[in-house]
Design a protein around this motif. Structure first.
Motif, short mmCIF file in Angstrom:
data_model
loop_
_atom_site.label_atom_id
_atom_site.label_comp_id
_atom_site.label_asym_id
_atom_site.label_seq_id
_atom_site.Cartn_x
_atom_site.Cartn_y
_atom_site.Cartn_z
N PHE A 144 53.11 22.74 37.69
CA PHE A 144 52.86 23.77 38.67
C PHE A 144 54.17 24.40 39.12
O PHE A 144 55.16 23.72 39.36
CB PHE A 144 52.12 23.19 39.88
N ASP A 145 54.14 25.72 39.22
CA ASP A 145 55.34 26.45 39.62
C ASP A 145 54.89 27.47 40.65
O ASP A 145 54.16 28.41 40.35
CB ASP A 145 55.91 27.12 38.36
N VAL A 146 55.32 27.25 41.89
CA VAL A 146 54.78 28.07 42.97
C VAL A 146 55.14 29.55 42.80
O VAL A 146 54.35 30.44 43.13
CB VAL A 146 55.19 27.51 44.36
N ASP A 147 56.31 29.82 42.23
CA ASP A 147 56.68 31.22 42.05
C ASP A 147 55.80 31.90 41.01
O ASP A 147 55.41 33.06 41.17
CB ASP A 147 58.16 31.34 41.62
N ALA A 148 55.50 31.15 39.94
CA ALA A 148 54.62 31.72 38.91
C ALA A 148 53.24 31.99 39.50
O ALA A 148 52.60 33.01 39.21
CB ALA A 148 54.52 30.77 37.72
N TYR A 149 52.75 31.09 40.36
CA TYR A 149 51.47 31.30 41.04
C TYR A 149 51.54 32.53 41.95
O TYR A 149 50.69 33.41 41.88
CB TYR A 149 51.08 30.05 41.83
N ARG A 150 52.58 32.59 42.76
CA ARG A 150 52.66 33.69 43.73
C ARG A 150 52.87 35.04 43.09
O ARG A 150 52.54 36.07 43.67
CB ARG A 150 53.76 33.41 44.76
N SER A 151 53.43 35.04 41.87
CA SER A 151 53.58 36.35 41.22
C SER A 151 52.37 36.66 40.34
O SER A 151 52.35 37.64 39.61
CB SER A 151 54.88 36.39 40.41
N GLY A 152 51.34 35.83 40.44
CA GLY A 152 50.08 36.14 39.76
C GLY A 152 50.06 35.77 38.29
O GLY A 152 49.22 36.26 37.54
N HIS A 153 50.97 34.89 37.85
CA HIS A 153 51.01 34.54 36.42
C HIS A 153 50.43 33.17 36.10
O HIS A 153 50.22 32.84 34.95
CB HIS A 153 52.45 34.60 35.91
N LEU A 154 50.22 32.37 37.13
CA LEU A 154 49.72 31.02 36.89
C LEU A 154 48.66 30.71 37.93
O LEU A 154 48.80 31.06 39.10
CB LEU A 154 50.88 30.03 37.01
N THR A 155 47.58 30.07 37.48
CA THR A 155 46.56 29.69 38.46
C THR A 155 46.39 28.17 38.49
O THR A 155 46.16 27.55 37.45
CB THR A 155 45.20 30.40 38.19
N PRO A 156 46.54 27.58 39.68
CA PRO A 156 46.18 26.17 39.80
C PRO A 156 44.66 26.04 39.73
O PRO A 156 43.95 26.90 40.25
CB PRO A 156 46.70 25.76 41.17
N VAL A 157 44.18 24.99 39.07
CA VAL A 157 42.74 24.88 38.86
C VAL A 157 42.20 23.60 39.50
O VAL A 157 42.66 22.50 39.19
CB VAL A 157 42.38 24.87 37.36
N VAL A 158 41.23 23.78 40.40
CA VAL A 158 40.58 22.63 41.02
C VAL A 158 39.20 22.48 40.39
O VAL A 158 38.39 23.41 40.42
CB VAL A 158 40.42 22.86 42.55
N PHE A 159 38.96 21.34 39.77
CA PHE A 159 37.60 21.05 39.28
C PHE A 159 36.85 20.39 40.43
O PHE A 159 37.39 19.47 41.07
CB PHE A 159 37.66 20.09 38.08
N GLY A 160 35.62 20.82 40.68
CA GLY A 160 34.90 20.22 41.79
C GLY A 160 33.44 20.60 41.81
O GLY A 160 32.91 21.21 40.87
N LEU A 180 41.23 23.36 49.77
CA LEU A 180 41.83 23.75 51.06
C LEU A 180 43.32 23.38 51.09
O LEU A 180 44.14 24.15 51.56
CB LEU A 180 41.12 23.03 52.21
N ASP A 181 43.63 22.20 50.55
CA ASP A 181 45.04 21.79 50.52
C ASP A 181 45.85 22.73 49.64
O ASP A 181 46.98 23.08 49.98
CB ASP A 181 45.17 20.35 49.98
N ALA A 182 45.26 23.15 48.53
CA ALA A 182 45.98 24.07 47.64
C ALA A 182 46.22 25.40 48.36
O ALA A 182 47.31 25.97 48.28
CB ALA A 182 45.20 24.29 46.34
N ILE A 183 45.22 25.88 49.09
CA ILE A 183 45.41 27.15 49.82
C ILE A 183 46.51 26.98 50.86
O ILE A 183 47.43 27.78 50.95
CB ILE A 183 44.11 27.58 50.55
N SER A 184 46.41 25.91 51.64
CA SER A 184 47.37 25.80 52.73
C SER A 184 48.78 25.52 52.22
O SER A 184 49.76 25.92 52.82
CB SER A 184 46.93 24.76 53.77
N THR A 185 48.89 24.87 51.08
CA THR A 185 50.23 24.56 50.57
C THR A 185 50.83 25.72 49.77
O THR A 185 52.03 25.99 49.89
CB THR A 185 50.18 23.33 49.62
#
Ligand code: GDP
Length: 545
Positions: A256-272, A284-289
């Motif tokens: 996981f790379d927060v900059d890649a996520y914030r620039s719209g290039h990487l998505t963290p995936v929660v299975f649930g 919720l933790d992923a959103i808040s973090t």
């Protein structure tokens, strides 16, 4: 007037909130303003409820009763929604989690693309994409994703319904990567699916990890490696293959790379599973973090910084007649800078007029409350009688104009026929109201007296007919018009525009703001006009200023 949304499904729900969080000194850095995008039936409604529940915004007293039918009759305030069983109007829910204020904007979930949806997505800083584990990326998800991509909005993915038979998790990740051109990093990983479902395990965490099957069953392991190496699990017919899949994912996917996520290039995936409340807390933790706090807002002459002192905001949506008995009309304003206080005077930059905002509202899970203070990222509802339109910029005095909130050229044009000529005044008012809300666009042909309405998706026509009847008591019929597209016309060469207007009277109309619009019978006619009048610009979108 009291009940507004999804949470109505929960009997005895009540909001808990911490007044301190809404105070100015915590500021915009504590806000996370986001929307959920999904295809109908992927589970957006269920997930929204569970997010509110898990965050403590609503408490469940007893069980959700008579879900489905009852939920529909209570939360869907428009007749047409009841008929179709879909949610048409987007609204906002504010709740708290982990010391943050989360503003969730609800996007309409139906399959028609609507301007309303688009505008909602222009007012968020991030999005959650919900996909059904069995179906993967569906048509509407893709469309909404493309809208997010235009602004590189960061996206967290929730793969829902893993308690049902679904696709292999690696296959789902592969589909996200290939069809959306996004890198993926799993946040949780499912152990079995459907009847074999044994829980999710946290992937990203350093240190101890939990295997979570439902709200009660959690097992803790010292680390993910310890979990993966557990000999009894490795030989288990369900855990074994799932752990193998997990190890492949860990070995091949980027960390996981927060900059890649914030620039719209990487998505963290929660299975649930929203329904079983699995993975909801991880989400919720992923959103808040990870999710960004309010971003600068594109505007003229310069972008608005959320830390700016002057209060500013823009109208992303107008919702009229939420309660037909009260004829209320609420403008949803996203604040873009400053600390807004109740009673403030704000200037509508479009009209130049000041208004005192004495009863701004916050929208919580279940109720509305007077907003005393709000900051960038917050959405406040401002009751008004037509002074505010979608796209309007509000400031404390400066003449900033928020940009990027377009109108789209309609793709369907219909002529309005009014059988009862006595109702022409009501019709005029109703069309104007609905155009201000952005439900339809209204055109007045230069020659002739009937109104034309334009929409981007067919569903908007049904909404129009239904709302005119229910809310304004005006029955209309829609007739085919000989036009299939519209373009705003504009030029730097006034004489040329004049020549164009004179020669095309029969195909010209004026929009609500009296701007000339060319109505073309087909694409050939449009290109013919473009060729003959090279100095005239024919535009398909129009910024609302
Ligand atoms: P929306 O149209 O995206 O808002 O979807 P809903 O939340 O209304 O869900 C659509 C259907 O899927 C409903 O029947 C839900 O009960 C069901 N559903 C939602 N989440 C889950 C889940 O995690 N597991 C299962 N098995 N069903 C779910």
């Amino acid at each position: 007037m009291d009940d507004i949304n999804l949470a109505d499904a929960l009997e005895g729900a009540s909001a808990i909130r911490d007044a301190e969080l809404f105070s100015a000194d915590k500021g915009h850095l504590k806000r996370r303003t986001f929307a959920i995008i999904s295809h109908p039936d992927a589970g957006k409604t269920t997930l929204t409820e569970k997010l509110l529940f898990e965050s403590g915004a609503i408490r469940l007293a007893g069980q959700v009763k008579e879900r489905g039918e009852r939920r529909r009759t209570r939360s869907d305030w428009m007749e047409i929604e009841q008929k179709r069983g879909i949610s048409i109007s987007s609204s906002v829910m504010t709740f708290e989690y982990d010391g943050l204020v989360l503003n969730l904007l609800d996007t309409p979930g139906h399959a028609d693309f609507s301007e309303d949806t688009y505008r909602t997505l222009t007012a968020v800083d991030s999005a959650i994409m919900v996909i059904d584990a069995a179906k993967g990326i569906e048509a509407q998800t893709l469309k909404l994703f493309e809208v997010c991509r235009l602004r590189d909005i960061p996206i967290i993915t929730f793969v829902n319904k893993i308690d049902r038979e679904g696709r292999d998790p690696l296959e789902i990740l592969d589909e996200i990567m290939s069809s959306l051109a996004l890198d993926v990093t799993p946040v949780t990983w499912p152990m079995g699916m459907g009847t074999d479902f044994r829980g999710i395990v946290q992937v990203g965490a350093q240190g101890p990890v939990r295997l979570t099957r439902n709200t009660r069953e959690r097992v803790e392991f010292a680390s993910l490696d310890a979990f993966a190496a557990d000999p009894t699990l490795a030989t288990d017919p369900i855990f074994g293959p799932s752990i193998e899949g997990l190890e492949i994912a860990r070995g091949t996917l980027p960390a996981f790379d927060v900059d890649a996520y914030r620039s719209g290039h990487l998505t963290p995936v929660v299975f649930g599973s929203a329904m079983r409340e699995v993975g909801v807390r991880d989400l919720l933790d992923a959103i808040s973090t990870f999710a960004p706090s309010p971003l600068p807002q594109p505007a003229l002459p310069a972008a608005i910084q959320p830390s700016g002192k002057e209060v500013s905001g823009f109208v992303l949506k107008i919702q009229a007649n939420m309660d037909p008995n009260h004829r209320d009309r609420i403008a949803f304003v996203r604040l873009t800078s400053g600390v807004f206080k109740r009673g403030m005077r704000l200037k509508n930059v479009r009209t130049g007029k000041d208004m005192k905002v004495s009863a701004p509202m916050f929208f919580f899970a279940r109720d509305r409350e007077i907003a005393d203070e709000a900051v960038a990222g917050d959405i406040v509802g401002i009751p008004n009688h037509g002074t505010l339109s979608v796209g309007d910029t509000l400031t404390e005095g400066s003449t900033l104009t928020v940009t990027g909130i377009p109108s789209f050229a309609p793709e369907m044009i219909r002529r309005v026929r009014l059988p009862d000529a006595m109702k022409v005044k009501q019709l005029q008012k109703a069309l104007n109201d609905l155009a201000e809300e952005g439900v339809i666009q209204v055109f007045r042909p230069v020659i002739g007296s009937s109104w034309l309405v334009g929409v981007v998706g067919a569903l908007q026509l049904d909404v129009l007919v239904s709302r005119l009847a229910v809310e304004y008591g005006v029955e209309i019929m829609l007739e085919a018009a000989p036009f299939d597209t519209a373009r705003w016309v504009d030029t730097d060469d006034a004489a040329e525009l004049d020549r164009f207007v004179k020669a095309n009277q029969g195909d010209l109309a004026r929009d609500r703001e009296d701007r000339p619009v060319f109505l073309a019978r087909n694409s050939w006619e449009l290109s013919y006009a473009q060729k003959n009048y090279p100095a005239v610009r024919f535009t398909a979108t129009r910024e609302r200023h």
